[in-house]
Write an enzyme that holds these catalytic residues in place. Structure first.
Site, PDB file in Angstrom:
ATOM      1  N   GLU A   1       0.829  -1.178  -0.046  1.00  0.00           N
ATOM      2  CA  GLU A   1      -0.109  -0.138   0.028  1.00  0.00           C
ATOM      3  C   GLU A   1       0.885   1.227  -0.040  1.00  0.00           C
ATOM      4  O   GLU A   1       1.679   1.289   0.855  1.00  0.00           O
ATOM      5  CB  GLU A   1      -1.042   0.154   1.265  1.00  0.00           C
ATOM      6  CG  GLU A   1      -1.664   1.002   1.626  1.00  0.00           C
ATOM      7  CD  GLU A   1      -2.321   1.227   3.095  1.00  0.00           C
ATOM      8  OE1 GLU A   1      -2.695  -0.164   3.500  1.00  0.00           O
ATOM      9  OE2 GLU A   1      -2.411   2.075   3.546  1.00  0.00           O
TER      10      GLU A   1
ATOM     11  N   LYS B   1     -10.068  -2.364   8.252  1.00  0.00           N
ATOM     12  CA  LYS B   1      -8.797  -2.391   8.654  1.00  0.00           C
ATOM     13  C   LYS B   1      -9.085  -1.679  10.143  1.00  0.00           C
ATOM     14  O   LYS B   1      -9.849  -0.782  10.236  1.00  0.00           O
ATOM     15  CB  LYS B   1      -7.929  -1.136   7.881  1.00  0.00           C
ATOM     16  CG  LYS B   1      -6.704  -0.406   8.427  1.00  0.00           C
ATOM     17  CD  LYS B   1      -6.124   0.357   7.686  1.00  0.00           C
ATOM     18  CE  LYS B   1      -5.333   1.451   8.412  1.00  0.00           C
ATOM     19  NZ  LYS B   1      -4.454   2.337   7.709  1.00  0.00           N
TER      20      LYS B   1
HETATM   21  O1  LIG Z   1      -1.997   3.341   8.400  1.00  0.00           O
HETATM   22  C1  LIG Z   1      -1.004   2.434   8.782  1.00  0.00           C
HETATM   23  C2  LIG Z   1       0.050   3.042   9.651  1.00  0.00           C
HETATM   24  O2  LIG Z   1       0.432   3.860   9.251  1.00  0.00           O
HETATM   25  C3  LIG Z   1       0.822   1.699  10.026  1.00  0.00           C
HETATM   26  O3  LIG Z   1       1.421   2.066  10.982  1.00  0.00           O
HETATM   27  P1  LIG Z   1       2.817   1.470  11.458  1.00  0.00           P
HETATM   28  O4  LIG Z   1       3.796   2.315  10.830  1.00  0.00           O
HETATM   29  O5  LIG Z   1       2.717   1.565  13.109  1.00  0.00           O
HETATM   30  O6  LIG Z   1       2.890  -0.014  11.189  1.00  0.00           O
END
Ligand SMILES: O=C[C@H](O)COP(=O)(O)O
Length: 219
Positions: free
Chosen positions: A49, A136
């Site tokens: 993504e 999500k």
């Molecule tokens: O939207 C998703 C997050 O930005 C992912 O977070 P993270 O960097 O803590 O895995």
């Protein structure tokens, strides 16, 4: 449109059910999005993504949309215009951080899988009603795997994707709690490594993360 191939919700869900992981790239600069996707795929993670918090994300989506073996989507999609532009650039799925009905509307009309962000039981239900292929759960790391299994109680049929604070240390616990797949950002794709184009580090991190998704037979 870069890719004429539409991806059904079924295909995206099958990839997530099989691989059990999705990576989220949130860097201020991506020197080579295609190379980044190849590095992740080489490490065993093919669902990627790219987020709208990255400048010029549409150019990056177009540049990497057709990398073989990679399922590329757009994240942090907040508006209908962003949703349309991401689809036109070749995104094969859309992800939002929270409930975004206008994004869902565009995605559903275009036949592109959307995964809406939700945190509470009420939001999970609304996400499903809006046509979310999977939901999500963000920021899941704050409450941990038990929160995910609590959500699974009333919603056993909903595909849940915990995101936020997921790493090789806790990914297997979230999967054991009932997640279809886990979304990992900074732990697998540190922005600094992306910005300096350290594809070897990215591949190694992806490999470590992919290995952590399956508990060892002794554990
Ligand atoms: O939207 C998703 C997050 O930005 C992912 O977070 P993270 O960097 O803590 O895995």
């Amino acid at each position: 449109m870069t890719s004429l191939t539409r991806t059904s919700s079924y295909e995206v869900l099958e990839a997530l059910r099989t691989d059990r992981a999705l990576t989220v790239v949130r860097a201020d600069h991506i020197p080579d999005a295609a190379q980044l996707c190849r590095a992740l795929a080489e490490g065993g993670i093919r669902t990627v993504e790219l987020t709208f918090t990255t400048p010029d994300v549409l150019d990056h989506l177009a540049a990497a949309a057709d990398v073989p073996g990679v399922l590329l989507g757009a994240g942090t999609v907040l508006t209908a215009d962003q949703a349309r532009a991401a689809i036109d650039a070749g995104a094969r799925f859309l992800v939002t951080p929270g409930l975004r009905p206008a994004v869902a509307e565009v995605a559903v009309a275009a036949g592109v899988p959307v995964m809406l962000g939700a945190f509470t039981p009420t939001e999970v239900a609304v996400a499903v009603d809006l046509g979310s292929a999977a939901v999500k759960v963000f920021p899941a790391g704050r409450l941990g795997p038990k929160y995910l299994s609590d959500l699974r109680g009333p919603y056993p049929q909903v595909e849940l994707l915990p995101s936020g604070g997921i790493s090789a240390d806790n990914a297997a616990a979230f999967l054991a709690a009932g997640a279809t797949a886990v979304c990992a950002g900074t732990s697998v794709v540190p922005p600094a490594a992306v910005m300096r184009g350290d594809w070897t580090e990215i591949t190694e991190r992806a490999r470590t993360f992919a290995a952590a998704l399956t508990p060892s037979p002794e554990s």
